[in-house]
Design a protein around this motif. Structure first.
Motif, PDB file in Angstrom:
ATOM      1  N   UNK A 431       0.909  -1.103   0.472  1.00 26.52           N
ATOM      2  CA  UNK A 431      -0.149   0.098   0.439  1.00 26.52           C
ATOM      3  C   UNK A 431       0.905   1.504  -0.157  1.00 26.52           C
ATOM      4  N   UNK A 432       2.279   1.088  -0.626  1.00 28.91           N
ATOM      5  CA  UNK A 432       2.929   2.330  -0.976  1.00 28.91           C
ATOM      6  C   UNK A 432       1.585   3.776  -1.759  1.00 28.91           C
ATOM      7  N   UNK A 433       1.318   4.523  -1.156  1.00 32.73           N
ATOM      8  CA  UNK A 433       0.869   5.636  -1.554  1.00 32.73           C
ATOM      9  C   UNK A 433       1.423   6.779  -2.951  1.00 32.73           C
ATOM     10  N   UNK A 434       0.837   6.456  -3.961  1.00 36.04           N
ATOM     11  CA  UNK A 434       0.505   7.054  -5.521  1.00 36.04           C
ATOM     12  C   UNK A 434       0.681   8.386  -5.163  1.00 36.04           C
ATOM     13  N   UNK A 435       0.939   9.050  -4.014  1.00 35.81           N
ATOM     14  CA  UNK A 435       0.855  10.505  -4.325  1.00 35.81           C
ATOM     15  C   UNK A 435       1.336  11.084  -2.513  1.00 35.81           C
ATOM     16  N   UNK A 436       1.546  12.511  -2.455  1.00 31.64           N
ATOM     17  CA  UNK A 436       1.841  12.316  -0.869  1.00 31.64           C
ATOM     18  C   UNK A 436       0.503  12.901  -0.404  1.00 31.64           C
ATOM     19  N   UNK A 437       0.289  11.995   0.887  1.00 34.13           N
ATOM     20  CA  UNK A 437      -0.526  12.379   1.853  1.00 34.13           C
ATOM     21  C   UNK A 437      -0.964  13.398   2.663  1.00 34.13           C
ATOM     22  N   UNK A 438       0.156  13.998   1.881  1.00 33.73           N
ATOM     23  CA  UNK A 438      -0.671  15.279   2.906  1.00 33.73           C
ATOM     24  C   UNK A 438       0.433  16.756   1.999  1.00 33.73           C
ATOM     25  N   UNK A 439      -0.281  17.353   0.782  1.00 31.64           N
ATOM     26  CA  UNK A 439       0.281  17.580   0.045  1.00 31.64           C
ATOM     27  C   UNK A 439       0.847  18.786   0.709  1.00 31.64           C
ATOM     28  N   UNK A 440       2.185  19.794   0.080  1.00 30.86           N
ATOM     29  CA  UNK A 440       2.372  20.954   0.328  1.00 30.86           C
ATOM     30  C   UNK A 440       3.422  21.438  -0.652  1.00 30.86           C
ATOM     31  N   UNK A 441       4.096  23.139   0.675  1.00 29.96           N
ATOM     32  CA  UNK A 441       4.415  23.466  -1.332  1.00 29.96           C
ATOM     33  C   UNK A 441       5.880  22.696  -0.903  1.00 29.96           C
ATOM     34  N   UNK A 442       5.920  22.307  -2.133  1.00 20.20           N
ATOM     35  CA  UNK A 442       7.085  21.232  -1.965  1.00 20.20           C
ATOM     36  C   UNK A 442       8.475  21.568  -2.287  1.00 20.20           C
ATOM     37  N   UNK A 443       9.052  23.343  -2.620  1.00 20.72           N
ATOM     38  CA  UNK A 443      10.194  24.141  -3.178  1.00 20.72           C
ATOM     39  C   UNK A 443       9.836  25.141  -2.091  1.00 20.72           C
ATOM     40  N   UNK A 444       8.677  25.337  -1.314  1.00 17.98           N
ATOM     41  CA  UNK A 444       8.503  26.957  -0.850  1.00 17.98           C
ATOM     42  C   UNK A 444       9.357  27.057  -0.124  1.00 17.98           C
ATOM     43  N   UNK A 445       8.373  27.189   1.430  1.00 20.48           N
ATOM     44  CA  UNK A 445       8.948  27.781   2.913  1.00 20.48           C
ATOM     45  C   UNK A 445       8.682  25.912   3.722  1.00 20.48           C
ATOM     46  N   UNK A 446       9.832  25.308   3.910  1.00 18.88           N
ATOM     47  CA  UNK A 446       9.518  24.129   4.058  1.00 18.88           C
ATOM     48  C   UNK A 446       8.406  24.319   5.726  1.00 18.88           C
ATOM     49  N   UNK A 447       7.909  22.635   6.261  1.00 17.50           N
ATOM     50  CA  UNK A 447       6.920  22.726   7.103  1.00 17.50           C
ATOM     51  C   UNK A 447       7.420  22.425   8.340  1.00 17.50           C
ATOM     52  N   UNK A 448       6.799  23.530   9.281  1.00 18.59           N
ATOM     53  CA  UNK A 448       7.523  23.633  10.983  1.00 18.59           C
ATOM     54  C   UNK A 448       8.245  21.636  10.889  1.00 18.59           C
ATOM     55  N   UNK A 449       7.052  20.700  10.759  1.00 17.27           N
ATOM     56  CA  UNK A 449       7.334  19.692  11.030  1.00 17.27           C
ATOM     57  C   UNK A 449       7.779  18.320  10.270  1.00 17.27           C
ATOM     58  N   UNK A 450       8.833  18.537  10.038  1.00 15.65           N
ATOM     59  CA  UNK A 450       9.691  18.189   9.636  1.00 15.65           C
ATOM     60  C   UNK A 450       9.794  16.046   9.248  1.00 15.65           C
ATOM     61  N   UNK A 451       9.439  15.615  10.255  1.00  9.96           N
ATOM     62  CA  UNK A 451       9.715  14.157  10.961  1.00  9.96           C
ATOM     63  C   UNK A 451       8.839  13.262   9.586  1.00  9.96           C
ATOM     64  N   UNK A 452       9.333  12.483   9.626  1.00  8.96           N
ATOM     65  CA  UNK A 452       9.245  11.154   8.782  1.00  8.96           C
ATOM     66  C   UNK A 452       8.358  10.078   9.280  1.00  8.96           C
ATOM     67  N   UNK A 453       7.786   9.065   8.411  1.00  7.05           N
ATOM     68  CA  UNK A 453       7.231   8.040   9.180  1.00  7.05           C
ATOM     69  C   UNK A 453       8.628   6.966   8.362  1.00  7.05           C
ATOM     70  N   UNK A 454       7.497   5.372   9.416  1.00  4.76           N
ATOM     71  CA  UNK A 454       9.126   4.233   8.890  1.00  4.76           C
ATOM     72  C   UNK A 454       8.007   3.545   8.189  1.00  4.76           C
ATOM     73  N   UNK A 455       8.670   1.920   7.389  1.00  7.07           N
ATOM     74  CA  UNK A 455       7.577   1.486   6.838  1.00  7.07           C
ATOM     75  C   UNK A 455       8.077   0.922   6.212  1.00  7.07           C
ATOM     76  N   UNK A 456       7.467  -0.436   5.781  1.00 10.44           N
ATOM     77  CA  UNK A 456       7.858  -1.266   4.189  1.00 10.44           C
ATOM     78  C   UNK A 456       6.660  -1.634   3.629  1.00 10.44           C
TER      79      UNK A 456
END
Length: 581
Positions: A431-456
């Motif tokens: 069930x790898x997502x086909x697009x980002x679960x939470x879209x954001x301005x990818x190359x603009x001002x970075x989001x406050x939350x920089x944490x990533x999830x973990x999985x196989x």
């Protein structure tokens, strides 16, 4: 290596019979042969920069032995592990049609080869010719375990460019004075960036610009008026490179073992995992001089890097030695390499790469798309794993890296085995997502939350699915170029640009006529790249950043391609000697 013909009184008659048979049935002349190689994984004491250390090697060679085959040949390469490290070998760029068990990435297509164990990699080269390479595919062992893989055209099939006088593999690498396994172990423990290499190398040699290395300099001797095919390979762990030869232009004729429309350039840009074939025309007039052939990094990230230059020497063969000067007295010319962060030069170079798209070498770009994917690619963070301690990543966290915000966790058993035997439960989820679960301005001002999830998590594709994948760099921890390598496939680079990908307007600019065909592509820093490929190879196929530190941090994922209906569309059963975890 290859076919063994016995010596006996009957041999002339046998040879005559074979000759007549090949003349009467020319198809047999084009049939491949089986070539046998043996790789003994052994420790070897090697000295560079006046530092002696024991390194993991193949057959005691650094770099490792050159593999040479022809299109259509089969290779049987027995790897015997004599060291305490687990090992696996990847044949970078080989499609491995129906032979995914021979692809090599540890815990993806196989469990690693343990100490005192062996494994025979058995595969056939189908529809490929050009320059590739092989390397270890576990931890950071590929820092010393790598070598060229040269695929010649079938007998009687010429190059689509003038036949060179000589062919020369030039493989770039990195040298650490310390053990690279200790380097990555420390980085993963502290959560910070790794210590950088002490030198870059050409064919294992750092060259005379480094301390204590004048004798360890690669030299290329050429004859005036002759043409040379340089097979360039970037086997460095963590650095894209600019490469140039003083006072000489180069003609690019191939990228990642696929012919391209020839173009002339003074500077090559080559990312880890990429190969580039160039023609070097030695000047017709005798040259009373020597010339640096130099490489240094192309840098886009915010982290530390090895800011040094590796140099070899191009010298002309003196046809009249009694009339020539000592090489030490000859003038030495140095190339002008682009600035370290010259994204413009890198982009201009990549934009010139086009497939031949000829009748003999067509560009079979998928014109229709069955499935579209949009992957964000970049760095992030995870919480510090040490209780009551501060890690060395941003704001006391640990560095991580992700695709669609998922940092890929390698399992403790091989993904391909779990898939083949229907035992994926508890190993991976489809069930790898086909697009980002939470879209954001990818190359603009970075989001406050920089944490990533973990999985196989994996993507599952039906056989022969036509795929379009857009990969978007993010600026969460600073924009950076990422060389993404896809195992098991070549793909067409149909578009690229800077900023955020615009799904409404950018696809109209895609090149569906003659885009370059590759196995490793650089996602532009602060930009995106679009690729298309046909999922016609059943198995489990790794995709990851070829900057080794990013792979270690989790910038990786995998695709499952299901079997087709016909026998030649199914993954073959695993070999009896497949390593066990």
């Amino acid at each position: 290596m290859g076919v063994f013909l016995p010596s006996s009184p009957a041999f002339p008659g046998v040879f005559l019979f074979l000759f007549i048979t090949l003349c009467l049935i020319p198809e047999l002349a084009l049939a491949g042969i089986t070539r046998h190689y043996k790789f003994d994984i052994v420790m070897k004491n090697v000295t560079r920069l006046c530092h002696n250390k024991s390194i993991v090697t193949v057959n005691g060679q650094f770099p490792g032995p050159r593999i040479v085959a022809r299109e259509g040949d089969s290779l049987l390469i027995k790897v015997v592990n004599h060291v305490h490290n687990n090992i696996s070998i990847h044949w970078h760029g080989i499609r491995q049609l129906q032979t995914g068990w021979a692809d090599g990435p540890a815990y993806v297509t196989q469990c690693p080869i343990q100490t005192s164990r062996s494994y025979v990699y058995n595969f056939t080269i189908v529809g490929q010719r050009g320059t590739l390479f092989w390397h270890a595919h576990i931890s950071w062992l590929r820092s010393t375990v790598y070598g060229p893989l040269i695929i010649l055209p079938k007998h009687g099939v010429p190059y689509p460019f003038p036949k060179p006088h000589k062919e020369v593999p030039i493989i770039f690498g990195e040298w650490w004075n310390v053990d690279t396994e200790a380097v990555i172990s420390q980085a993963m423990q502290t959560g910070g960036g790794p210590n950088v290499s002490d030198a870059y190398t050409i064919n294992g040699l750092p060259g005379l610009l480094y301390n204590c290395s004048a004798k360890d300099t690669f030299k290329l001797k050429v004859k005036r008026g002759k043409t040379y095919l340089l097979r360039l390979i970037n086997a460095a762990l963590n650095d894209e490179l600019f490469f140039s030869i003083a006072n000489h232009s180069l003609t690019v004729v191939e990228a990642d073992a696929v012919y391209v429309k020839p173009f002339e350039t003074n500077t090559i840009v080559i990312a880890p995992g990429q190969t580039t074939n160039v023609l070097l025309n030695a000047k017709a007039k005798f040259q009373n001089a020597t010339f640096f052939m130099a490489a240094r990094p192309y840098v886009t990230g915010l982290g530390t890097f090895d800011n040094s230059t590796v140099a070899g020497i191009l010298e002309y063969d003196h046809e009249f030695p009694h009339k020539t000067l000592s090489i030490r007295k000859l003038p030495l010319f140095k190339p002008v390499l682009p600035p370290l962060n010259d994204t413009s030069s890198a982009t201009n170079f990549s934009n010139k790469l086009r497939s031949l798209a000829s009748a003999q070498f067509p560009a079979n770009v998928p014109q229709k798309v069955d499935k579209r994917f949009f992957f964000t690619v970049g760095l992030g963070t995870i919480p510090c794993q040490h209780n009551n301690q501060t890690c060395q990543g941003p704001n006391g966290t640990m560095f991580s890296a992700s695709v669609n915000n998922i940092s890929f966790a390698l399992p403790s058993t091989a993904l391909l085995q779990a898939h083949f035997f229907g035992q994926s439960k508890g190993v991976y989820s489809p069930d790898f997502p086909s697009s980002p679960i939470f879209p954001f301005n990818y190359t603009g001002t970075p989001p406050n939350n920089t944490m990533v999830s973990n999985g196989t998590k994996l993507v599952v594709l039906p056989f022969n699915t036509s795929v379009e994948l857009v990969m978007q760099d993010t600026s969460i921890l600073g924009a950076e170029s990422h060389p993404l390598h896809l195992h098991g496939f070549n793909f067409f680079v149909v578009g690229q640009g800077f900023g955020n990908f615009d799904p409404n307007n950018d696809p109209a600019k895609f090149n569906l006529i003659d885009p370059v065909e590759r196995n490793t592509v650089g996602i532009p820093s602060g930009g995106w790249v679009a690729i298309r490929f046909l999922a016609d190879n059943p198995g489990v196929w790794f995709m990851h950043c070829h900057l080794e530190i990013h792979t270690s941090w989790g910038l990786r994922m995998a695709w499952v391609v299901l079997d087709g209906k016909l026998p030649n569309q199914k993954l073959l059963p695993p070999p009896a000697d497949l390593p066990k975890c």
